[in-house]
Design a protein around this motif. Structure first.
Motif, short mmCIF file in Angstrom:
data_model
loop_
_atom_site.label_atom_id
_atom_site.label_comp_id
_atom_site.label_asym_id
_atom_site.label_seq_id
_atom_site.Cartn_x
_atom_site.Cartn_y
_atom_site.Cartn_z
N LEU A 47 62.04 34.06 12.02
CA LEU A 47 61.34 33.91 13.29
C LEU A 47 60.76 32.51 13.37
O LEU A 47 59.99 32.10 12.50
CB LEU A 47 60.24 34.96 13.41
N VAL A 48 61.10 31.76 14.41
CA VAL A 48 60.62 30.40 14.61
C VAL A 48 59.39 30.47 15.51
O VAL A 48 59.43 31.06 16.59
CB VAL A 48 61.70 29.51 15.27
N LEU A 49 58.28 29.87 15.05
CA LEU A 49 57.03 29.89 15.79
C LEU A 49 56.70 28.50 16.30
O LEU A 49 56.99 27.49 15.66
CB LEU A 49 55.88 30.37 14.90
N SER A 50 56.06 28.44 17.47
CA SER A 50 55.60 27.17 18.01
C SER A 50 54.28 26.81 17.32
O SER A 50 53.74 27.58 16.54
CB SER A 50 55.39 27.28 19.52
N GLY A 93 51.69 29.33 17.75
CA GLY A 93 51.88 30.62 17.10
C GLY A 93 52.70 31.61 17.90
O GLY A 93 52.81 32.76 17.52
N GLU A 94 53.31 31.16 18.98
CA GLU A 94 54.15 32.04 19.79
C GLU A 94 55.59 31.99 19.30
O GLU A 94 56.07 30.96 18.84
CB GLU A 94 54.09 31.63 21.25
N ALA A 95 56.28 33.13 19.40
CA ALA A 95 57.68 33.20 18.99
C ALA A 95 58.54 32.37 19.93
O ALA A 95 58.48 32.53 21.14
CB ALA A 95 58.15 34.65 18.98
N VAL A 96 59.34 31.47 19.35
CA VAL A 96 60.19 30.58 20.14
C VAL A 96 61.65 31.02 20.04
O VAL A 96 62.37 31.06 21.03
CB VAL A 96 60.05 29.12 19.66
N ALA A 97 62.09 31.36 18.83
CA ALA A 97 63.48 31.73 18.62
C ALA A 97 63.60 32.60 17.38
O ALA A 97 62.66 32.73 16.60
CB ALA A 97 64.34 30.47 18.45
N CYS A 98 64.77 33.18 17.24
CA CYS A 98 65.09 33.99 16.06
C CYS A 98 66.35 33.39 15.44
O CYS A 98 67.42 33.44 16.05
CB CYS A 98 65.29 35.44 16.46
N ASP A 99 66.23 32.79 14.26
CA ASP A 99 67.37 32.16 13.59
C ASP A 99 68.15 33.18 12.79
O ASP A 99 67.58 34.00 12.06
CB ASP A 99 66.90 31.05 12.64
#
Length: 79
Positions: A34-37, A40-46
Motif C-alpha cells: 500500500l502506497v501512502l501519501s 497518510g492517505e492511500a494513493v495506490a496499491c502496488d
C-alpha cells in the motif's frame, strides 16, 4: 563456552554478515504493498507478485514479527 553462549555468538556473526533478520523481525512473502501519501492517505496499491499471475508468489521482505491474536479482545497488529 556454553552451548547458549556459542549460539548467541553464532547469531551475532550471521547478523554482521546480513544472513539473518534482526531480532523482532521476520522474512515474509509480501504480495501487495500500500502506497501512502505524506498525509497518510492511500494513493495506490502496488502489485509485488513475481512470475506468472496464475502461479505468482510474493517478494521476500523483512517485516516486523507478528504474533497470535486470540481471545475476546485481541491486541492490534503493527500498523
Amino acid at each position: 563456552m556454553s552451548i547458549l553462549a556459542a549460539l548467541a555468538a553464532h547469531y551475532d556473526r550471521l547478523e554482521r554478515c546480513h544472513d539473518v533478520v534482526p531480532f523482532g523481525f521476520t522474512r515474509e512473502c509480501i504480495t501487495f504493498g500500500l502506497v501512502l501519501s505524506t498525509d497518510g492517505e492511500a494513493v495506490a496499491c502496488d502489485d509485488l507478485r513475481l512470475g506468472a499471475k496464475s502461479q505468482s508468489y510474493g517478494r521476500s521482505m523483512t517485516v516486523p514479527r507478528s504474533f497470535k491474536r486470540s481471545g475476546i479482545k485481541p491486541p492490534p497488529f503493527f500498523l
